[in-house]
Write an enzyme that holds these catalytic residues in place. Structure first.
Site, PDB file in Angstrom:
ATOM      1  N   SER A  66       0.828  -1.212   0.000  1.00  0.00           N
ATOM      2  CA  SER A  66       0.000   0.000   0.000  1.00  0.00           C
ATOM      3  C   SER A  66       0.862   1.263   0.000  1.00  0.00           C
ATOM      4  O   SER A  66       1.545   1.554  -0.979  1.00  0.00           O
ATOM      5  CB  SER A  66      -0.955  -0.057   1.193  1.00  0.00           C
ATOM      6  OG  SER A  66      -1.985   0.886   1.064  1.00  0.00           O
ATOM      7  N   ASP A 115      10.338   5.918  -9.870  1.00  0.00           N
ATOM      8  CA  ASP A 115       9.941   6.612 -11.100  1.00  0.00           C
ATOM      9  C   ASP A 115      10.738   7.897 -11.313  1.00  0.00           C
ATOM     10  O   ASP A 115      11.085   8.243 -12.446  1.00  0.00           O
ATOM     11  CB  ASP A 115       8.443   6.927 -11.069  1.00  0.00           C
ATOM     12  CG  ASP A 115       7.590   5.683 -11.298  1.00  0.00           C
ATOM     13  OD1 ASP A 115       8.125   4.676 -11.787  1.00  0.00           O
ATOM     14  OD2 ASP A 115       6.381   5.724 -10.968  1.00  0.00           O
ATOM     15  N   LYS A 146      -0.562  -4.537  -3.231  1.00  0.00           N
ATOM     16  CA  LYS A 146      -1.903  -4.044  -2.867  1.00  0.00           C
ATOM     17  C   LYS A 146      -2.027  -2.599  -3.333  1.00  0.00           C
ATOM     18  O   LYS A 146      -1.514  -1.678  -2.704  1.00  0.00           O
ATOM     19  CB  LYS A 146      -2.150  -4.128  -1.366  1.00  0.00           C
ATOM     20  CG  LYS A 146      -3.553  -3.653  -0.958  1.00  0.00           C
ATOM     21  CD  LYS A 146      -3.735  -3.674   0.551  1.00  0.00           C
ATOM     22  CE  LYS A 146      -5.137  -3.234   0.948  1.00  0.00           C
ATOM     23  NZ  LYS A 146      -5.388  -1.794   0.661  1.00  0.00           N
TER      24      LYS A 146
END
Length: 668
Positions: free
Chosen positions: A432, A443, A458
């Site tokens: 999460s 990224d 998740k």
């Protein structure tokens, strides 16, 4: 009400039709009969013909008949099983016969007739008795008991009889029609996705009180699953967490009180009963016998305690020094992305981590490692702000509901608290919010992700919706219980979802759990991975080459005996957990010895032969100079870091990053 909520509120609702009905029907039977020794094939066939395609009609208002029909047959078969249990346990078992027991219902078909079904019960009871018989033999050897093997075999059967009687009593007295109906409704919700769950009123209260951070005693969240009591969560800072020996997925097979209390078998106990046995006075000892997902058995001794958040569940940091390479690294441990929902003046993870980063900067560390291993997530706001400590302003994560386009959550602060080398440690249980943090750092190219092949996966957001006679309640409370409903989905700024795939590590470190099916992707009802357009963001100007870091790490791992041992043994242990169980005592003992030897190898491999030089920041121990208990816990944490083979590898990667950064600066 549940059907309406799922259809109108779920992020990605499956059509409530015959196909969905069949899934719920099969799931309900599997939950009632996980070992496939209760229902006959003829039972399943006749029930399927009557009800497998009618549950969708019931959800749309037709009379509820499927649950009643299945429940009636279940009760009938349980009554028969009680009689078989009594007859089978009256006579001694012969443990010299070469035969096996298959206890994994997923690998079995439903029995074709009563004889086949009865034989499954015989083999299951025989295996349980064999386990206890060998335990008694081993105890006899250590205690020099004068009991002979005939007495021990009888005692083993008596133990199984007590356990099974307790289990059948639970079916009869505690597993009421209402309990079965609650299970039935939960099967409906989890068929939508694993995180959409139904909580009847009593379970909702239990969930709030016991599984959301206030589970006192050992600090573990428990769940009754497939006939056993299983650990589903570990509270940061709790005795369970500090032991370092318990993890989600572990099965509690026995519980003993004190240093020498007789272990009580947990077979047949539900969660509430198990909790009563595990709980006790603060400072007393409880011993848990644990069966790991890989099949290994171990006893873990824990001292019950009230969880003190002050140092155990909040962010904290330490320093790792390498006198040979002359480097000083900082590590920040974050057990969860906590936030003070009920206290506007309470501590929150974002500000605490910022404070720890500043402390490490003041110590002039050469690099920082964020440790998010076993971090199950938490506050979305805090993770967005926390990424902002390490980058200039920009998007962090995209959140999408079923109706609107993606909402981009951004860091609006152009300042950067820390610009130096950064690594993020993750594992299979990082989920999460942890995955959002790792994905954003990856990224942007801001740091290196180090750990298992991927995180948990998740990528969904849930909210408790109360069910009440007056309608749905957003506060989660209702006379009829609540549904924890999946409402939104997370996406990386690069466009891909964290759902199912998780975050793949840049530097992969082998773990013993890799071969076990523990991630979101291993659940057949999980929502699928998808992608949306990427956000507009400016990558960080990295001062290292990720491919060079990978090559250097892989070269080290090939020479590292600890990781080579883990690689060599983990598949073997996973395969051992999938095989059938021997009912021949000689084979059983040989297998038990082999599994223990492999497990011992892995445990030994996960401790460094030469400890890392890890220390608390100056004044940290002094802060608790009047609290010896807290000082001791901090010292234990430092000791665990000093022995951590994964932290050592992360430090090596960080050293490579530092060297690359220096070379970059010189070249510039």
């Amino acid at each position: 009400m549940v059907a309406k909520l799922l259809s109108q509120g779920h992020y990605d609702p499956k059509a409530i039709n015959d196909e969905f009905s069949e899934k719920v029907f099969n799931k309900f039977l599997e939950d009632l009969d996980p070992k496939k020794n209760i229902f006959l094939k003829s039972d399943v066939d006749s029930l399927a013909k009557l009800y497998s395609k009618s549950i969708d009609d019931e959800l749309n208002g037709a009379p509820v008949a499927s649950f009643i029909g299945v429940s009636k047959v279940f009760d009938q078969r349980i009554a028969e099983s009680v009689q078989w249990k009594n007859a089978l346990l009256e006579k001694p078992f012969d443990f010299t016969i070469d035969e096996t027991a298959e206890l994994n219902g997923k690998k079995l078909l439903y029995p074709a007739n009563q004889q086949e079904r009865k034989d499954r019960w015989r083999k299951m009871l025989k295996y349980y008795a064999l386990e206890r018989y060998v335990d008694l033999q081993e105890a006899k050897g250590s205690l020099k008991s004068d009991k002979n093997n005939t007495q021990l075999e009888k005692e083993a059967r008596e133990k199984i009889d007590t356990m099974m009687t307790r289990m059948f009593d639970r079916y009869k007295v505690k597993f009421t029609e209402e309990d079965k109906f609650n299970l039935f409704v939960d099967n409906i919700t989890t068929a939508m996705d694993p995180h959409t769950e139904f909580f009847p009123p009593a379970d909702k209260r239990y969930f709030d009180e016991e599984l959301s951070g206030s589970f006192f005693g050992i600090g573990a969240g428990l769940q009754y699953s497939e006939g056993v009591v299983k650990i589903i969560s570990i509270n940061a800072g709790s005795p369970a967490a500090k032991s370092g020996q318990l993890a989600p997925g572990d099965i509690i097979t026995k519980v003993a009180q004190g240093a020498d209390g007789e272990p009580l078998d947990m077979l047949g106990y539900d969660v509430q009963d198990a909790v009563k046995i595990i709980r006790g006075k603060e400072g007393t000892t409880v011993r848990l016998t644990i069966k790991k997902p890989d099949g290994t058995i171990k006893e873990v001794s824990l001292v019950r305690a009230k969880i003190d958040n002050d140092i155990d569940t909040y962010a904290r940091s330490a320093i790792i020094k390498d006198s040979v390479k002359n480097t000083k690294l900082g590590i920040i441990y974050l057990p969860e992305f906590y936030t003070p929902f009920q206290d506007p003046n309470g501590r929150r993870s974002f500000t605490d981590v910022a404070r720890e980063v500043q402390k490490l900067k003041d110590e002039k560390v050469d690099g920082i490692i964020m440790d998010l291993r076993r971090n199950g997530g938490g506050s979305l706001y805090d993770v967005v702000q926390m990424v902002g400590l390490f980058i200039k302003e920009g998007p962090i994560v995209q959140v999408k509901d079923r109706v609107s386009g993606p909402q981009v959550l951004k860091d609006e602060d152009n300042s950067v608290l820390y610009t130096g080398p950064l690594a993020v440690m993750v594992d299979e249980f990082s989920a999460s919010a942890s995955e959002i943090f790792a994905a954003a750092i990856q990224d942007y190219g801001r740091g290196v992700i180090i750990g298992s092949t991927s995180t948990y996966g998740k990528g969904t957001v849930q909210q408790n919706i109360g069910l009440d006679h007056t309608g749905f309640k957003r506060d989660g409370d209702g006379d009829l219980g609540a549904v924890k409903l999946t409402l939104r989905k997370f996406y990386r700024i690069s466009g891909g979802s964290t759902q199912l795939k998780g975050v793949e590590s840049d530097i992969v470190l082998p773990t013993q759990f890799e071969s076990l099916k523990l991630r979101e992707k291993d659940n057949e009802y999980a929502l699928q991975y998808d992608e949306i357009p990427k956000s507009n963001f400016t990558p960080w100007s990295s001062k290292y080459d990720i491919n060079t870091l990978k090559q250097l790490s892989n070269a080290r791992l090939k020479k590292d005996s600890s990781f080579q041992t883990i690689l060599k043994n983990r598949s073997w242990l996973a395969n051992e957990n999938e095989r059938s169980y021997p009912l021949n005592i000689a084979q059983y003992k040989a297998d038990k010895k082999a599994i223990k030897a492999k497990a011992d190898q892995i445990i030994a491999a996960q401790k460094l032969k030469k400890q890392l030089n890890v220390s608390l920041l100056p004044l940290e121990l002094a802060k608790y100079e009047k609290d010896e208990n807290k000082q001791e816990r901090l010292k234990l944490w430092i000791k665990s870091l000093s022995d951590d083979i994964y932290l050592k590898q992360a430090g090596e990667v960080m050293d490579d990053m530092i060297v690359e950064a220096k070379n970059f600066a010189m070249a510039k």
